[in-house]
Design a protein around this motif. Sequence first.
Motif, PDB file in Angstrom:
ATOM      1  N   GLY A  99      -0.328   9.679  -4.363  1.00 54.19           N
ATOM      2  CA  GLY A  99      -1.590   9.930  -3.668  1.00 54.19           C
ATOM      3  C   GLY A  99      -2.403   8.664  -3.652  1.00 54.19           C
ATOM      4  O   GLY A  99      -1.860   7.570  -3.830  1.00 54.19           O
ATOM      5  N   SER A 100      -3.718   8.810  -3.484  1.00 52.00           N
ATOM      6  CA  SER A 100      -4.539   7.613  -3.384  1.00 52.00           C
ATOM      7  C   SER A 100      -5.158   7.236  -4.721  1.00 52.00           C
ATOM      8  O   SER A 100      -5.709   6.167  -4.872  1.00 52.00           O
ATOM      9  CB  SER A 100      -5.635   7.828  -2.342  1.00 52.00           C
ATOM     10  OG  SER A 100      -6.368   8.982  -2.679  1.00 52.00           O
ATOM     11  N   THR A 149       0.403  11.606 -10.730  1.00 52.93           N
ATOM     12  CA  THR A 149       0.892  10.294 -11.151  1.00 52.93           C
ATOM     13  C   THR A 149       1.616  10.405 -12.488  1.00 52.93           C
ATOM     14  O   THR A 149       2.701   9.850 -12.682  1.00 52.93           O
ATOM     15  CB  THR A 149      -0.293   9.316 -11.310  1.00 52.93           C
ATOM     16  OG1 THR A 149      -1.182   9.478 -10.221  1.00 52.93           O
ATOM     17  CG2 THR A 149       0.188   7.891 -11.404  1.00 52.93           C
ATOM     18  N   SER A 195       0.827  -1.204   0.000  1.00 52.59           N
ATOM     19  CA  SER A 195       0.000   0.000   0.000  1.00 52.59           C
ATOM     20  C   SER A 195       0.863   1.256   0.000  1.00 52.59           C
ATOM     21  O   SER A 195       0.541   2.244  -0.657  1.00 52.59           O
ATOM     22  CB  SER A 195      -0.957  -0.013   1.190  1.00 52.59           C
ATOM     23  OG  SER A 195      -0.233   0.034   2.385  1.00 52.59           O
ATOM     24  N   GLN A 245       2.239   1.621  -3.519  1.00 54.51           N
ATOM     25  CA  GLN A 245       1.249   2.118  -4.469  1.00 54.51           C
ATOM     26  C   GLN A 245       1.037   3.617  -4.312  1.00 54.51           C
ATOM     27  O   GLN A 245       0.975   4.356  -5.286  1.00 54.51           O
ATOM     28  CB  GLN A 245      -0.077   1.379  -4.262  1.00 54.51           C
ATOM     29  CG  GLN A 245      -1.112   1.741  -5.310  1.00 54.51           C
ATOM     30  CD  GLN A 245      -2.429   1.017  -5.086  1.00 54.51           C
ATOM     31  OE1 GLN A 245      -2.634   0.394  -4.034  1.00 54.51           O
ATOM     32  NE2 GLN A 245      -3.310   1.088  -6.052  1.00 54.51           N
ATOM     33  N   ARG A 246       0.947   4.070  -3.063  1.00 55.61           N
ATOM     34  CA  ARG A 246       0.759   5.505  -2.814  1.00 55.61           C
ATOM     35  C   ARG A 246       1.928   6.311  -3.352  1.00 55.61           C
ATOM     36  O   ARG A 246       1.748   7.394  -3.920  1.00 55.61           O
ATOM     37  CB  ARG A 246       0.610   5.758  -1.319  1.00 55.61           C
ATOM     38  CG  ARG A 246      -0.823   5.844  -0.860  1.00 55.61           C
ATOM     39  CD  ARG A 246      -0.895   6.425   0.535  1.00 55.61           C
ATOM     40  NE  ARG A 246      -1.453   7.769   0.528  1.00 55.61           N
ATOM     41  CZ  ARG A 246      -2.756   8.029   0.633  1.00 55.61           C
ATOM     42  NH1 ARG A 246      -3.602   7.046   0.744  1.00 55.61           N
ATOM     43  NH2 ARG A 246      -3.191   9.261   0.628  1.00 55.61           N
TER      44      ARG A 246
END
Lengths: 479, 175
Positions: free
Chosen positions: A181-182, A188, A172, A175-176
């Motif tokens: 960010g989420s 990105t 997690s 990935q962030r």
Amino acid sequence: MAESKLQKLYLGFYDWLDERTGVKEITREALDEPIRGGARWAYVFGSVLLFLFAIQVVTGIVLSLYYAPTADHAHVSVSYIQKAVTGGWLLRGLHHYGATAMVIVAVAHLAQTFLFGAYKKKRELLWGAGVLMLLIILGFSFTGYLLPWDQAAYFGTKVGTSIAGEIPVVGSVQQRVMLGGSDMTTVTLSRFFTTHVFLLPLALAGLVGLHLYLFRRATPAGPFHNRDDKKIERFYPKQAFKDSIAILICFVVLVAMAKYYPAELGPVADPTSDYLARPPWYFMPLFQLLKYSPGKWAIVPTVILPAVLFGTLFLLPFFDRREERNPLKRPLATALLVLVIGGSIGLIFLAKYQDRNNPEFAEKLKRQDEEMRAYFDKPFEPQVIGGASSLANGGKPAEPPKAYAENCGVCHGDNAEGNPIAPTLIGVAGKPQRSKEDLLKIIDNPKAYGLKDMPDTLSKIPPEDKQKIVEWLLTLKAQ
Amino acid sequence: MATEHDHDGAPAPERRSFLGVISGLIVAGISTVLGVTIGRYSISPAFSTSNEQEWTDLGSLGEFAEGKLVKKNVIVSQDAGWGKFQSQRSVWIVRNGESVKVFSGVCPHLGCSVNTRADKFVCACHGSEWNVEGSTVAGPTPRGLDTLEFRVEDGKLKIKYQDFKQGLTSKEVLS
């Protein structure tokens, strides 16, 4: 004679240059590399890879001349390069197919080195640098795939980063960090762009230098049997010639691909659509294995298998210490290579086969392909920036007409944003069979367009209201 | 001589060879194709931009006070690369009865913004000054203020915005 005078002048200049730069020594180092056993076609892959890397660097630099790495402009800028700029289609095509070619040729280079047992003794680090470079090439593919910000790019990367997020413990956080960010945003895109054009090229260039240095230091391994060991040829001219021919073939193939199968570009990413994401073919084996790995088993194809594969490759020269290099006398190693490459190709075909034979997927993929083509064939349309319309209306689209609110909004959303029962109509005019005339006909007779869920009563809308609705729909462009 | 032999003791090979020439031609051919493509790709869009403007409505002519220097902003559109970039430009309008003059707000010297002081146009960058007719009064400006095309339709003032080359004594449209 004039010629001898010219020659004298040239040689004089060459001596002058050599005194100051040592150019003769450098040329000799580059061209007179001894090749044990003589020149061979099997040795061309390294030079072709170096050529492909150069192509990627050169085309990448010129693509960035017009590319805008933000979510708002990335897609239109790629579309501009592909459709409008002189030679843009060729440079983008070379970059697109050059990337694929790098994966293929890198695997071929690795397979040749593996089969010839050229990774053994004294060449452990040379081999290790090569394995790392293959990983970096895959990193290039992953980060470059997002940059056009079309449907395939957006959803492909969404799946890719989600896979990274499923890795236990670090997933997690990882990935962030990847997304910044989420969720996938313009941040990105910036991260992928920076990685793609600054970090990875630096890393790869450094490893290429190391690889070449170690290679020259170890000298070419030569054939796997010792019969021809006495025969030594120089890199120039025979091997240089073979390399040049291979490079020419590679270049011609890339240009032909760019011309006859232009690098694809679909409609701009629409996060609300139910796009069916499929990875580029070289990630397909993992994609296929993922289907057989439910729940927590997903980690097997996504992490464990690649880690084992690359770990084994990297450490191979350390535990395979026998001197034997003949592939026929190393049945286990040869069988493993055939298994991995053959298995990967098999999985790619299996994935394609399953998609073709699943009516639902086949239908959806076909429609996505049609949408891609429809967008691709449309002439380039510049993006209006800071426009009069946005000044007049605060950047918001025009208000929907009353007839829309009364007849369509219930299902398609008050601002055509879509509902669980009906899709968004934003950007509908960009889809195939959705011209102004088509949209008017759809209101009259949705069944004729296969839209079974739309009510028949729409045909009762007064004609002038239908016009208003369609004209408003045409103004809705995906952002 | 050590330079004629390398560390393997083999003699330095002949540099001129048929295969070498072919290899050189291949390298030169690929470089030429790429070079020409990249050259055209890099240069051509710089010459295909367009800033042809449409007629812009500035409002009723009667609203412009007699003899005053009035500033108005117009939206201009510039086609450049992948975008149609719309931005605002200033123009100055002077009305004297039926006679109207519309000046570009760009200084013809080096492109700074023209402003007003009392009854004069001034450019703060290098001190050029013009009178209400747009004629040069002082400063390094090579020419008077650039006038813009206009027309009056149904009592409305409409103008066509243009940019002009700077630093010249005559007014030349920048296209």
